[in-house]
Design a protein around this motif. Structure first.
Motif, short mmCIF file in Angstrom:
data_model
loop_
_atom_site.label_atom_id
_atom_site.label_comp_id
_atom_site.label_asym_id
_atom_site.label_seq_id
_atom_site.Cartn_x
_atom_site.Cartn_y
_atom_site.Cartn_z
N PHE A 7 6.61 -18.64 47.06
CA PHE A 7 6.86 -19.03 46.00
C PHE A 7 5.75 -18.56 45.06
O PHE A 7 6.37 -18.78 43.31
CB PHE A 7 6.55 -20.22 45.75
CG PHE A 7 7.87 -21.63 45.92
CD1 PHE A 7 9.19 -21.59 44.68
CD2 PHE A 7 8.51 -21.44 47.57
CE1 PHE A 7 10.08 -22.51 45.14
CE2 PHE A 7 9.75 -21.58 47.21
CZ PHE A 7 10.91 -22.44 46.39
N SER A 8 4.19 -18.02 44.88
CA SER A 8 3.59 -16.88 43.97
C SER A 8 4.19 -16.27 43.72
O SER A 8 4.38 -15.45 42.62
CB SER A 8 2.74 -16.64 45.20
OG SER A 8 1.50 -17.66 45.50
N ALA A 9 5.76 -15.68 44.11
CA ALA A 9 6.00 -13.94 43.59
C ALA A 9 7.20 -14.40 43.06
O ALA A 9 7.66 -14.51 42.17
CB ALA A 9 7.29 -13.22 44.96
N SER A 33 -10.76 -6.19 39.36
CA SER A 33 -10.99 -7.23 39.29
C SER A 33 -12.06 -7.54 41.37
O SER A 33 -11.40 -6.31 41.41
CB SER A 33 -9.72 -8.10 39.48
OG SER A 33 -8.99 -9.39 39.67
N GLY A 34 -11.71 -8.54 41.44
CA GLY A 34 -12.65 -8.59 42.65
C GLY A 34 -11.54 -9.22 44.10
O GLY A 34 -10.11 -9.33 43.76
N LEU A 35 -12.36 -10.04 44.82
CA LEU A 35 -11.14 -11.32 45.48
C LEU A 35 -10.59 -12.01 44.88
O LEU A 35 -10.49 -12.75 43.70
CB LEU A 35 -12.22 -12.18 46.15
CG LEU A 35 -13.35 -11.68 47.05
CD1 LEU A 35 -13.72 -12.84 47.78
CD2 LEU A 35 -13.15 -10.98 47.92
N GLY A 36 -8.73 -12.19 45.22
CA GLY A 36 -8.18 -12.54 44.40
C GLY A 36 -6.80 -12.84 46.19
O GLY A 36 -6.66 -11.79 46.54
N ILE A 37 -5.94 -13.57 45.89
CA ILE A 37 -4.91 -14.24 46.92
C ILE A 37 -3.95 -14.28 46.69
O ILE A 37 -3.11 -14.53 46.73
CB ILE A 37 -5.52 -15.42 48.12
CG1 ILE A 37 -6.81 -16.04 47.78
CG2 ILE A 37 -4.69 -15.72 48.97
CD1 ILE A 37 -7.61 -14.19 48.93
N THR A 38 -3.49 -15.22 45.21
CA THR A 38 -2.16 -15.41 44.58
C THR A 38 -1.59 -13.83 44.52
O THR A 38 -0.76 -13.96 45.11
CB THR A 38 -1.96 -16.40 43.66
OG1 THR A 38 -3.95 -17.69 44.07
CG2 THR A 38 -0.80 -17.22 43.30
N THR A 39 -1.75 -13.29 43.77
CA THR A 39 -0.94 -11.97 42.85
C THR A 39 -0.71 -11.16 44.83
O THR A 39 0.13 -11.21 44.83
CB THR A 39 -2.19 -11.64 42.46
OG1 THR A 39 -1.57 -12.16 41.31
CG2 THR A 39 -1.04 -10.30 41.55
N GLY A 64 1.51 -23.95 41.48
CA GLY A 64 -0.03 -24.16 41.04
C GLY A 64 -0.80 -23.20 40.82
O GLY A 64 -1.32 -22.66 39.87
N ALA A 65 -0.84 -22.98 41.55
CA ALA A 65 -2.27 -21.24 41.51
C ALA A 65 -1.27 -19.82 41.23
O ALA A 65 -1.90 -19.10 39.93
CB ALA A 65 -2.12 -20.31 43.00
N ALA A 66 0.14 -19.47 40.57
CA ALA A 66 0.86 -18.59 39.46
C ALA A 66 0.68 -19.82 38.10
O ALA A 66 0.49 -18.75 37.17
CB ALA A 66 2.02 -18.52 40.11
N GLY A 75 -4.84 -18.48 39.47
CA GLY A 75 -5.90 -18.52 40.55
C GLY A 75 -5.58 -19.66 41.66
O GLY A 75 -5.12 -20.45 40.75
N CYS A 76 -5.78 -19.16 43.03
CA CYS A 76 -6.09 -19.68 44.12
C CYS A 76 -7.02 -20.91 43.45
O CYS A 76 -7.76 -20.49 42.39
CB CYS A 76 -5.62 -19.76 45.13
SG CYS A 76 -6.60 -18.75 45.95
#
Length: 351
Positions: free
Chosen positions: A116-118, A222-228, A292-294, A298-299
């Protein structure tokens, strides 16, 4: 080279699994029990990361770019994500490392979070996400809106972090009972000894700082990221578009593998299949986290650890509403269970 993303992910996955660092518990405890220990550890992480980021920016190693403040998306996305992560049983990193431990419920949460992020970022709802995030206010950071040097805010949050660390250290004078060690030296420390949350926070803050220039060197500023990265991974798997495989995608793959390695080394890996109700909650939570994160941009990593360290309003506002959302979900889904469990006990005492 994007391979550095895999290396950083391996280390980060190992650390968050061994340190049990999941923001869900921190946010949930604030509203359910008033316990601030894990939230305080998060503040320490933000402070360490903030010091590192602004040092790198000052020396020209990285460039921290100013951005407007998507206020509506931060509120709406933060609420949805905060509520959802309680149902999923973990935040973004928590879901990844628990999946690496063998929790089948987290496998479902992770799959639907990424999917669902996608959908929200690359798929049919990308236009909605772009639209709500286009409702912005100028000057999206404290330093931009006040004209004050960011180092003033760095000093303030560092002082708060030090005070919180000392405060909680005083409350934990008596060490917790542990089993006799089976290993010695570094092996005991890495795979057996219980990790202090504040020490874990410092290590994660350092990893997050190192991650930024390594990512920027590949063209991803950018640095750390999970959602994208999770969305991009799904995009690659469904389309075969290799351009989607960047430093961030390698990072999340590394987190999953690193947490698996840590769980195996510590003897904590075990495939655990939950009941049907838990699986359904995990799926619903995963969907909500992706949505929500999208929307929020960000998460709990991208907003509550990275954006906050840059003193961006998006990060702080999103985090506040994540706490609110987590509190609502916790009171609705957890308290009734406790009261139901207590009822039979009370009846047995009156017999």
């Amino acid at each position: 080279m994007i391979i550095t993303g895999l290396i950083v992910g391996l280390v980060l996955g190992f650390v968050v699994q061994r340190g049990r660092f999941c923001v869900t518990g921190a946010f949930r405890d604030l509203t359910l029990t008033g316990n601030t220990r894990w939230f305080s550890a998060l503040i320490v992480l933000i402070a360490v990361h903030s010091i590192g980021l602004f040092l790198l920016n000052s020396f020209g190693v990285i460039t921290l770019e100013a951005a407007p403040f998507p206020w509506l998306a931060s509120i709406v996305g933060g609420l949805i994500f905060g509520w959802a992560m309680v149902y999923a049983g973990g935040c973004a990193t928590g879901t990844y490392y628990r999946a690496g431990e063998g929790l089948v419920g987290s496998w479902f949460a992770l799959i639907f979070y990424a999917l669902f992020s996608a959908v929200m970022k690359l798929g049919p709802l990308a236009g909605f996400t772009e639209g709500i995030r286009g409702i912005t206010l100028d000057n999206g950071s404290l330093q931009a809106s006040t004209g004050i040097s960011p180092w003033v805010f760095v000093a303030i949050i560092a002082a708060i972090a030090i005070w919180l660390t000392v405060h909680h250290a005083r409350k934990l004078k008596t060490p917790m009972a542990t089993l006799p060690p089976r290993k010695t030296g570094l092996a005991h420390l890495l795979t057996e000894k219980r990790w202090n949350p504040f020490a874990t926070a410092v290590v994660i803050g350092i990893i997050a700082t190192i991650a930024w220039p390594l990512s920027a060197a590949t063209g991803r500023n950018s640095g750390l990221g999970i959602t994208t990265p999770s969305a991009n991974l799904v995009g690659y798997l469904t389309t075969g578009d290799t351009q989607l495989v960047d430093w961030g995608v390698m990072l999340v793959i590394g987190i999953l593998v690193g947490s698996f390695i840590a769980a195996k080394a510590s003897g904590e890996f075990r495939v655990r299949v939950p009941d049907k109700g838990t699986i359904i909650k995990s799926i619903i939570g995963g969907i909500g986290m992706g949505v929500g994160a999208a929307i929020a941009g960000g998460c709990t990593v991208g907003n509550a650890m990275v954006s906050t360290a840059q003193f961006e309003y998006q990060g702080w506002v999103s985090m506040v509403f994540m706490i609110v959302g987590a509190g609502i979900a916790a009171k609705v889904s957890i308290k009734p269970k406790k009261s139901q469990a207590a009822a039979p006990a009370a009846e047995s005492r009156t017999v």
